[in-house]
Design a protein around this motif. Structure first.
Motif, mmCIF file in Angstrom:
data_model
loop_
_atom_site.group_PDB
_atom_site.id
_atom_site.type_symbol
_atom_site.label_atom_id
_atom_site.label_comp_id
_atom_site.label_asym_id
_atom_site.label_seq_id
_atom_site.Cartn_x
_atom_site.Cartn_y
_atom_site.Cartn_z
ATOM 1 N N ALA A 4 41.433 38.955 38.132
ATOM 2 C CA ALA A 4 40.440 39.421 39.099
ATOM 3 C C ALA A 4 39.295 40.174 38.438
ATOM 4 O O ALA A 4 38.358 40.619 39.115
ATOM 5 C CB ALA A 4 41.102 40.318 40.141
ATOM 6 N N GLY A 5 39.361 40.333 37.116
ATOM 7 C CA GLY A 5 38.306 41.052 36.405
ATOM 8 C C GLY A 5 37.102 40.173 36.138
ATOM 9 O O GLY A 5 36.916 39.116 36.755
ATOM 10 N N GLU A 6 36.278 40.584 35.170
ATOM 11 C CA GLU A 6 35.035 39.863 34.884
ATOM 12 C C GLU A 6 35.224 38.712 33.911
ATOM 13 O O GLU A 6 34.628 37.641 34.078
ATOM 14 C CB GLU A 6 33.992 40.833 34.313
ATOM 15 N N SER A 7 36.060 38.888 32.890
ATOM 16 C CA SER A 7 36.099 37.942 31.775
ATOM 17 C C SER A 7 36.626 36.568 32.166
ATOM 18 O O SER A 7 35.979 35.533 31.901
ATOM 19 C CB SER A 7 36.951 38.520 30.641
ATOM 20 N N ASP B 11 38.625 41.472 29.394
ATOM 21 C CA ASP B 11 39.481 41.818 30.531
ATOM 22 C C ASP B 11 40.424 40.652 30.825
ATOM 23 O O ASP B 11 39.986 39.553 31.166
ATOM 24 C CB ASP B 11 38.610 42.112 31.752
ATOM 25 N N THR B 12 41.736 40.860 30.666
ATOM 26 C CA THR B 12 42.704 39.788 30.904
ATOM 27 C C THR B 12 43.242 39.775 32.332
ATOM 28 O O THR B 12 44.140 38.999 32.655
ATOM 29 C CB THR B 12 43.894 39.910 29.926
ATOM 30 N N ASP B 13 42.686 40.620 33.186
ATOM 31 C CA ASP B 13 43.041 40.608 34.605
ATOM 32 C C ASP B 13 42.322 39.429 35.265
ATOM 33 O O ASP B 13 41.098 39.330 35.197
ATOM 34 C CB ASP B 13 42.617 41.923 35.263
ATOM 35 N N THR C 226 40.468 45.064 23.472
ATOM 36 C CA THR C 226 40.976 45.287 24.827
ATOM 37 C C THR C 226 39.975 46.042 25.708
ATOM 38 O O THR C 226 40.007 45.914 26.936
ATOM 39 C CB THR C 226 42.309 46.054 24.761
#
Length: 267
Positions: free
Chosen positions: A241-244, A237-239, A233
């Motif tokens: 809008a994040g990077e992943s 990043d599971t957001d 975790t």
């Protein structure tokens, strides 16, 4: 028909052997000699002679002497050889390596196998916290995994429903915990995955391990499998809008873009 008007001749024994293997594929479970013979529409004595030869080359194995038969390791190698020969899967192999390197996650390609979503390519992460016991042949839940839910969203509906029923029969609640509480909620999540184009799960089965799964399509835009990135975790990043997730989606889209360009050139 052959070009000269004569019927093309084949080797009957190979055709019969194919029926025996198809019986095991369709059953998705070990079968007795008599069960295989009945499905292949030959006598048990005939089936036994074929199975002896198929065992010698590793296409089938027995769980114990005189026990039921199931597909062997060579059958898996034949299936993987078929996958590796397809351009879509060769490009996916490259994508998995790129994602594991850039995101420091485990990257997995899964296809629909005899018993549901099955890993056929695995690239490990540098981060040992993400080094789960996932290997070639690992099967994923359609109910309780990011990978399985993408199959629920883009795969063949009847296959998914059958697999769901089998999972629930084998592991009824509360023995098998899921983050959905009823099938209505499950199918609502599936519809959301279909709309957004990816699935995520946060620590559902393994604490502090998250997953992002994305569908892949072949040159005819047919759904063929799922790319899943799995990581700690702190790293994955599971957001949205994040990077992943943008990195994963960009990689998959770039692979499809190459596919589209190649198809256009040959059209």
């Amino acid at each position: 028909m052959a070009k000269d008007g004569r019927s093309a001749r084949g080797i009957k024994s190979i055709t019969v052997g194919g029926r025996l293997l198809q019986a095991l594929i369709d059953a998705s479970t070990p079968l007795t000699l008599r069960e295989i013979a009945a499905k292949a529409e030959i006598t048990p004595a005939q089936a036994h002679a074929y199975l002896v030869s198929l065992k010698r080359v590793g296409m089938v194995v027995q769980q114990f002497e005189s026990g039921p038969y199931l597909l062997g390791s060579f059958a898996l190698q034949v299936g993987l050889g078929r996958l590796r020969s397809l351009p879509t899967f060769r490009r996916t192999s490259t994508l998995l390596k790129e994602l594991s390197s850039s995101l420091n996650v485990m990257s997995v390609l899964s296809v629909w196998g005899a018993k549901g979503p099955t890993a056929v390519m695995v690239v490990q992460a540098r981060d040992k916290r993400s080094d789960l016991n996932i290997r070639m042949g690992t099967r994923f839940s359609v109910l309780n995994s990011a990978t399985g839910r993408v199959f629920g969203a883009f795969g063949e509906h009847q296959q998914v429903e059958t697999q769901l029923r089998l999972e629930q029969e084998r592991n009824p609640p509360p023995n098998y915990q899921a983050d959905v509480h009823c099938m209505v909620e499950y199918w609502e999540q599936i519809e959301a995955i279909r709309e957004q184009g990816f699935s995520t799960i946060e620590g559902a089965r393994v604490p502090e391990i998250d997953a992002v799964a994305v569908p892949i399509f072949d040159e005819h835009d047919a759904f063929v499998g799922v790319v899943t990135c799995i990581g700690h975790t702190d790293i994955l990043d599971t957001d949205p809008a994040g990077e992943s997730i943008p990195t994963i989606l960009t990689g998959v889209r770039a692979m499809h873009s190459v596919k589209t360009q190649l198809v256009a050139r040959t059209a």
